[in-house]
Design a protein around this motif. Structure first.
Motif, short mmCIF file in Angstrom:
data_model
loop_
_atom_site.label_atom_id
_atom_site.label_comp_id
_atom_site.label_asym_id
_atom_site.label_seq_id
_atom_site.Cartn_x
_atom_site.Cartn_y
_atom_site.Cartn_z
N ARG A 36 0.83 -1.21 0.00
CA ARG A 36 0.00 0.00 0.00
C ARG A 36 0.86 1.26 0.00
N ASP A 37 1.89 1.27 0.86
CA ASP A 37 2.77 2.44 0.94
C ASP A 37 3.50 2.68 -0.38
N GLU A 38 3.99 1.60 -0.98
CA GLU A 38 4.67 1.76 -2.26
C GLU A 38 3.70 2.21 -3.35
N LEU A 39 2.47 1.70 -3.30
CA LEU A 39 1.45 2.11 -4.27
C LEU A 39 1.16 3.60 -4.14
N VAL A 40 1.07 4.10 -2.93
CA VAL A 40 0.85 5.54 -2.71
C VAL A 40 1.98 6.34 -3.34
N THR A 41 3.22 5.88 -3.15
CA THR A 41 4.38 6.56 -3.73
C THR A 41 4.32 6.55 -5.26
N VAL A 42 3.96 5.41 -5.83
CA VAL A 42 3.85 5.29 -7.29
C VAL A 42 2.79 6.25 -7.82
N VAL A 43 1.65 6.30 -7.17
CA VAL A 43 0.55 7.18 -7.61
C VAL A 43 1.00 8.64 -7.53
N ARG A 45 4.00 9.82 -7.76
CA ARG A 45 4.97 10.08 -8.83
C ARG A 45 4.25 10.24 -10.17
N LEU A 46 3.25 9.41 -10.42
CA LEU A 46 2.50 9.53 -11.67
C LEU A 46 1.73 10.85 -11.72
N GLU A 47 1.11 11.21 -10.61
CA GLU A 47 0.33 12.45 -10.57
C GLU A 47 1.22 13.68 -10.71
N ALA A 48 2.44 13.60 -10.21
CA ALA A 48 3.36 14.74 -10.27
C ALA A 48 3.80 15.02 -11.70
N GLY A 49 3.78 14.00 -12.55
CA GLY A 49 4.20 14.17 -13.93
C GLY A 49 5.71 14.31 -14.03
N GLY A 50 6.16 14.72 -15.19
CA GLY A 50 7.58 14.94 -15.40
C GLY A 50 8.37 13.69 -15.76
N SER A 51 7.72 12.54 -15.78
CA SER A 51 8.39 11.29 -16.16
C SER A 51 8.27 11.09 -17.66
N SER A 56 6.71 6.36 -17.04
CA SER A 56 5.30 6.37 -16.64
C SER A 56 4.66 5.01 -16.83
N LEU A 57 4.95 4.35 -17.95
CA LEU A 57 4.40 3.01 -18.18
C LEU A 57 4.92 2.02 -17.14
N ALA A 58 6.21 2.11 -16.82
CA ALA A 58 6.78 1.22 -15.81
C ALA A 58 6.14 1.47 -14.45
N LEU A 59 5.91 2.74 -14.12
CA LEU A 59 5.24 3.06 -12.86
C LEU A 59 3.81 2.54 -12.85
N TRP A 60 3.11 2.70 -13.96
CA TRP A 60 1.72 2.21 -14.06
C TRP A 60 1.68 0.69 -13.85
N GLU A 61 2.58 -0.02 -14.51
CA GLU A 61 2.61 -1.48 -14.38
C GLU A 61 2.92 -1.88 -12.94
N ARG A 62 3.85 -1.19 -12.30
CA ARG A 62 4.17 -1.49 -10.91
C ARG A 62 2.96 -1.20 -10.02
N GLY A 63 2.28 -0.11 -10.31
CA GLY A 63 1.07 0.23 -9.55
C GLY A 63 0.00 -0.85 -9.67
N GLU A 64 -0.16 -1.39 -10.88
CA GLU A 64 -1.12 -2.48 -11.08
C GLU A 64 -0.74 -3.70 -10.26
N GLU A 65 0.55 -4.03 -10.25
CA GLU A 65 1.04 -5.17 -9.45
C GLU A 65 0.74 -4.95 -7.97
N LEU A 66 1.07 -3.76 -7.50
CA LEU A 66 0.87 -3.44 -6.08
C LEU A 66 -0.60 -3.45 -5.71
#
Length: 116
Positions: A36-43, A45-51, A56-66
């Motif tokens: 959950r904590d890692e998912l919050v961090t991933v979200v 980072r995605l919301e902050a943009g700049g990736s 962004s795709l790697a973060l999205w995939e990790r978020g789905e896993e989490l």
């Protein structure tokens, strides 16, 4: 991909991921709080943009896993609660009490009692 990478390992068919209490990982499976904590961090980072798109795709995939790991933990917790309630209901029935699951007031909630 291994069981620990997907978080799909469960404890002896109980639906609970094979980890002790959702905290520290056991057998390489992430606990609920850690996922959950890692998912919050991933979200965040995605919301902050700049990736980059690739990041962004790697973060999205990790978020789905989490999210899947968290979902498994929550489903396992729900199954354990349901089993405990069922056991408790049977135990009450063994004591001579009726465990029909009906409200002892015959379905009348606080409103029904107030009218009496």
């Amino acid at each position: 991909m291994t069981r620990s990478e997907t978080g799909s390992g469960t404890d002896s068919g109980s639906g609970v991921p094979a980890s002790a209490g959702g905290g520290e990982p056991r057998d390489g499976v992430m606990g609920y709080e850690q996922a959950r904590d890692e998912l919050v961090t991933v979200v965040r980072r995605l919301e902050a943009g700049g990736s980059t798109l690739e990041e962004s795709l790697a973060l999205w995939e990790r978020g789905e896993e989490l999210a899947g790991i968290c979902r498994q933990w929550l489903e396992g917790a729900r199954a354990r609660l349901d089993a405990a309630v069922e056991r408790d209901g049977r135990r009450e029935g063994d004591d001579g009490e009726e465990s029909s699951g009906e409200d002892p007031d015959g379905g009348a909630g606080a409103e029904g009692r107030a009218e009496e």
